[in-house]
Design a protein around this motif. Structure first.
Motif, PDB file in Angstrom:
ATOM      1  N   LEU A   1     -32.065  -4.064  23.406  1.00 36.87           N
ATOM      2  CA  LEU A   1     -31.238  -3.735  22.251  1.00 36.87           C
ATOM      3  C   LEU A   1     -31.938  -4.118  20.950  1.00 36.87           C
ATOM      4  O   LEU A   1     -31.947  -3.345  19.980  1.00 36.87           O
ATOM      5  CB  LEU A   1     -29.893  -4.457  22.360  1.00 36.87           C
ATOM      6  N   VAL A   2     -32.517  -5.305  20.925  1.00 38.63           N
ATOM      7  CA  VAL A   2     -33.242  -5.743  19.721  1.00 38.63           C
ATOM      8  C   VAL A   2     -34.413  -4.814  19.437  1.00 38.63           C
ATOM      9  O   VAL A   2     -34.649  -4.404  18.287  1.00 38.63           O
ATOM     10  CB  VAL A   2     -33.732  -7.195  19.886  1.00 38.63           C
ATOM     11  N   LEU A   3     -35.156  -4.446  20.462  1.00 39.06           N
ATOM     12  CA  LEU A   3     -36.292  -3.544  20.277  1.00 39.06           C
ATOM     13  C   LEU A   3     -35.828  -2.186  19.759  1.00 39.06           C
ATOM     14  O   LEU A   3     -36.464  -1.585  18.881  1.00 39.06           O
ATOM     15  CB  LEU A   3     -37.050  -3.381  21.593  1.00 39.06           C
ATOM     16  N   GLY A   4     -34.714  -1.686  20.284  1.00 39.74           N
ATOM     17  CA  GLY A   4     -34.204  -0.404  19.819  1.00 39.74           C
ATOM     18  C   GLY A   4     -33.762  -0.454  18.364  1.00 39.74           C
ATOM     19  O   GLY A   4     -34.036   0.472  17.588  1.00 39.74           O
ATOM     20  N   CYS A   5     -33.094  -1.524  17.976  1.00 36.97           N
ATOM     21  CA  CYS A   5     -32.624  -1.658  16.591  1.00 36.97           C
ATOM     22  C   CYS A   5     -33.775  -1.796  15.597  1.00 36.97           C
ATOM     23  O   CYS A   5     -33.631  -1.465  14.415  1.00 36.97           O
ATOM     24  CB  CYS A   5     -31.705  -2.871  16.461  1.00 36.97           C
TER      25      CYS A   5
END
Length: 464
Positions: A333-337
């Protein structure tokens, strides 16, 4: 713990037959005991359970407005007051009220029954939303909108938490077992998919009504669905969990007394910031490129990615402990954001949002599964509402922060809010992950999906 797991292939499940040796550890602890994990339960088997559709159908109507309220407020106040900052703050006030009051209504539902809480809540909600619409259309000062948003948000029925409590009551009526915990796990995956589906349909439906009819009509539909669905759900008393009567002299502790529940609430706060920051920023970005009506579609595709991931999560025979799965999905999720702020156009933003959304449902399913192992039966609805409320609070903070940044620096800067919220949530999750194992389970890793074989007790709190 080393466990030999055989996963059957039911006709209604996409899970392949898979016999695998799995090694699961929790906080570095291992054990030499060997156990047989229960077979995976397919969605078809779950939905053919007698009586479940009597509460699932009205629950869908009643929970759909949850995804419509903030979007409806945002579009209406932006239309009447001309500021994303004001609009996002009003939406944030409603979300904060929901986050703070929702767990209290969940606690009351555990004690007095779901119907006793739902009926007055939906009536108050309809009246409050009506007042908010009237004030906005009358171009009333912003402070009056904030006041009206408080009861509108506080009275949002906690249908998702109540449905999860009904699944548990349905499958554990005769006590916890390998079969019941497998069913509960699949039910939680199904609930996450349902939540995400409402976040696909809700914003699109609200945006479509707002652009083709009027922004106020979007909120009118939201209130109507809340009343009809909420009352129909409350009428299904046979499937409701038993009330947990308070014993004289016994101390009734909050589910939040569990350190693990507090940690999960904090990480869900980060997920909420992703929802809120992304929602406001997507609509502002669509406005900036002259495609106002596309905002709901882009946000819906983001939620659609989460829905697809949730479906897959529920049919995979997982080899890793649920704590590890949550850390992995939160990292994704962090990588996507981290890519959202750099997207040059709506097409690129849609693709990036879809990728980001793929990490949402696995994170939420893992969190809801974990919290169910950390609390006693008399506090489960409250525990679920704390997580749902944390999402709402994060959404409030995220949307408000993004709205202010957008007014001052443009829509692309607003996408930094989801990254900041997710990053902080991941830091807390990784550093405090040892809190996610209940006492007595330290030597038994939480594996496969049901994540437990015995009924857990409320961590750090007295039963009552």
């Amino acid at each position: 713990m080393t466990a030999r797991r055989t996963v059957d292939n039911p006709a209604d499940s996409a899970t392949p037959r898979d016999t695998a040796d799995t090694t699961a550890t929790d906080a570095g602890a291992t054990t030499d005991s060997t156990a047989t994990a229960p077979a995976r339960v397919g969605y078809g088997t779950l939905l053919r359970t007698p009586g479940v559709w009597t509460f699932l159908a009205p629950a869908f109507l009643a929970r759909l407005p949850y995804a419509m309220l903030s979007t409806g407020i945002l579009l209406l106040v932006k239309e009447t007051h001309g500021s994303y900052g004001t609009a996002s703050t009003v939406a944030a006030v409603a979300a904060v009220a929901q986050a703070l009051i929702g767990p209290q209504t969940g606690r009351l539902a555990d004690r007095y029954g779901q119907a006793a809480v739902l009926v007055p809540a939906v009536i108050v909600h309809a009246l409050s939303v009506g007042a908010l619409i009237a004030l906005a259309l009358g171009h009333a000062p912003a402070w009056s909108l904030f006041l009206a948003a408080v009861p509108a948000g506080a009275s949002v029925p906690q249908i998702g938490a109540m449905v999860r409590a009904r699944w548990i009551a349905k499958f554990t009526a005769d006590g916890a077992s390998g079969s019941s915990t497998a069913k509960v796990s699949t039910a939680f995956a199904f609930e996450s998919v349902t939540d995400e589906f409402t976040f696909v349909i809700g914003p699109i439906l609200t945006a479509a009504i707002a652009t083709t009819v009027s922004p106020s009509t979007g909120l009118i539909v939201e209130a109507a669905l809340t009343v009809v669905g909420g009352l129909a759900f409350a009428a299904q008393r046979n499937t409701a969990p038993a009330r947990q009567a308070h014993r004289p002299g016994a101390k009734r502790a909050s589910a939040l007394a569990s350190p693990g529940v507090r940690l999960l609430a904090g990480t869900f706060l980060g997920v909420g910031a992703v929802f809120g920051g992304l929602q406001v920023s997507v609509y502002a970005f669509a406005d900036s490129v002259g495609q106002h009506g596309a905002g709901g579609t882009v946000y819906g595709i983001f939620a659609g990615g989460s829905m697809v991931a949730g479906v897959l999560y529920g049919v995979i025979a997982w080899r890793r402990a649920v704590q590890q799965r949550m850390i992995m999905s939160y990292t994704l999720l962090v990588l996507g954001c981290s890519t959202l702020w750099a997207m040059p156009n709506l097409i690129a933003l849609t693709v990036a949002g879809l990728v980001c959304g793929l990490a949402i449902a696995p994170t939420l399913i893992s969190g809801y599964t974990l919290v169910e192992t950390l609390v006693a039966d008399g506090a489960k609805t409250e525990a679920f509402t704390w997580l749902t409320g944390a999402i709402g609070l994060g959404l409030a903070v995220g949307s408000m922060a993004a709205g202010r940044l957008i007014d001052g620096h443009g829509p692309s800067v607003g996408f930094l809010v989801p990254l900041a919220g997710a990053g902080l949530g991941l830091a807390a999750l990784v550093s405090l992950r040892h809190l996610l194992t209940a006492p007595g389970q330290a030597n038994a890793a939480v594996t496969a999906s049901p994540e437990r074989a015995a009924a857990p007790q409320l961590v750090g709190a007295a039963k009552g």
